[in-house]
Design a protein around this motif. Structure first.
Motif, mmCIF file in Angstrom:
data_model
loop_
_atom_site.group_PDB
_atom_site.id
_atom_site.type_symbol
_atom_site.label_atom_id
_atom_site.label_comp_id
_atom_site.label_asym_id
_atom_site.label_seq_id
_atom_site.Cartn_x
_atom_site.Cartn_y
_atom_site.Cartn_z
ATOM 1 N N ALA A 87 20.096 -18.257 -2.528
ATOM 2 C CA ALA A 87 21.230 -18.823 -2.898
ATOM 3 C C ALA A 87 22.271 -18.574 -1.649
ATOM 4 O O ALA A 87 23.047 -19.601 -1.288
ATOM 5 C CB ALA A 87 21.936 -18.260 -4.078
ATOM 6 N N GLN A 137 26.080 -21.777 -6.177
ATOM 7 C CA GLN A 137 24.465 -21.878 -5.612
ATOM 8 C C GLN A 137 23.943 -20.634 -6.498
ATOM 9 O O GLN A 137 22.676 -20.757 -6.669
ATOM 10 C CB GLN A 137 24.465 -21.201 -4.454
ATOM 11 N N LEU A 181 21.290 -21.336 0.681
ATOM 12 C CA LEU A 181 21.892 -22.603 0.223
ATOM 13 C C LEU A 181 23.462 -22.583 0.394
ATOM 14 O O LEU A 181 23.932 -23.787 0.636
ATOM 15 C CB LEU A 181 21.367 -22.729 -1.160
ATOM 16 N N LYS A 193 22.933 -21.933 -9.725
ATOM 17 C CA LYS A 193 21.585 -23.001 -9.588
ATOM 18 C C LYS A 193 20.361 -22.169 -9.646
ATOM 19 O O LYS A 193 19.476 -22.659 -9.886
ATOM 20 C CB LYS A 193 21.847 -23.449 -8.212
#
Ligand SMILES: Nc1ncnc2c1ncn2[C@@H]1O[C@H](COP(=O)(O)OP(=O)(O)OP(=O)(O)O)[C@@H](O)[C@H]1O
Ligand SMILES: [Mg+2]
Length: 241
Positions: A148, A120, A151, A123
């Motif tokens: 993050a 994450q 997530l 990402k």
């Protein structure tokens, strides 16, 4: 989906939410705009059970948020929330911040929690900051860390409450781009924002909130570009967009 039905909330004899009805379908991005004090943050907090309601009902994927039988930890893992104040833990590394809830709430082993958390971080563009302290990050990076962290729990819904409001102007875009990326991946999101141009760009629908109620809701082209409600018109005429 998220179903909000006739939700009322009061603090003492102050009525904050006065009959809110709204549904959010899977894959939708709904932005909530409106004046300060109109109850936008209160509504978001009710959706994942951080605040109670006085009347009405909220269901997430058919689960009644306010039923005694509801596992609030499971609900909150499924419905991530990110606030204006990112509340990252300064004494933990970036990676540990993102992995903490996986270990504590999801009871994952350290290694697997860190793998999920690291994915994450990558990402949101923080893969190279994993071992740093959050105090070494910029405001925009700390906010992306907060995203993050939410997530990492693999939520099906994300709620964002003015996540760019505390940031220096030059850091706002990187966080908005993170939200845009999530929307293109199909994340279902409800976001409260003062960024009207961004709301137009990202939203399937925009809700204009006024005095504890949704005064107008519809596609951005309708609500932002040609609002029917007089209060919406007034509000938008004072916003830069
Ligand atoms: N814990 C609380 N106790 C009493 N009143 C509260 C509490 N939290 C919020 N309020 C009141 O509820 C109203 C709505 O607050 P809320 O934070 O939801 O507004 P908002 O639309 O998010 O505003 P802003 O745009 O300024 O963030 C305000 O009048 C606020 O003072
Ligand atoms: Mg608010």
């Amino acid at each position: 989906m998220i179903e909000i039905k006739n939700v009322h909330k009061s603090y003492g004899n102050l009525n904050i939410l006065k009959g809110v009805d709204m549904s959010v379908e899977k894959g939708e991005v709904v932005s909530i705009i409106g004046p300060s004090g109109s109850g936008k943050s209160t509504l978001l907090q009710c959706i994942n059970g951080l605040e109670s309601i006085s009347d009405g009902n909220i269901c997430v994927d058919g689960v009644n948020v306010f039923s005694r039988a509801t596992d609030l930890n499971a609900l909150r893992a499924n419905v991530g929330i990110v606030f204006q104040q990112y509340n990252v833990f300064p004494h933990l590394s970036v990676l540990d911040n993102a992995a903490l809830a996986l270990k504590v709430v999801r009871k994952m082993k350290r290694k697997s929690a860190e793998e999920v958390a690291y994915a994450q971080l990558e990402k949101v563009g923080l893969g190279d900051k994993a071992s740093m302290s959050p105090t070494q990050l910029s405001g925009g990076q700390q906010q992306r860390l907060a995203i993050a962290r939410a997530l990492a729990m693999q939520p099906r819904y994300m709620l964002f409450d003015e996540v760019t409001a505390a940031l220096d102007p030059q850091l706002v875009r990187e966080v908005l781009d993170t939200l845009l990326m999530l929307s293109t991946e199909g994340m279902t999101m409800v976001l409260v924002t003062h960024e009207i141009a961004f709301a137009r760009e990202v939203s399937s629908r925009v809700a204009f909130f006024d005095a504890g109620k949704i005064a107008e809701i519809g596609p951005p082209r309708q609500v932002i570009d040609s609002p029917k409600n007089e209060r919406t018109q007034q509000f938008l005429s004072h916003q830069i967009h």
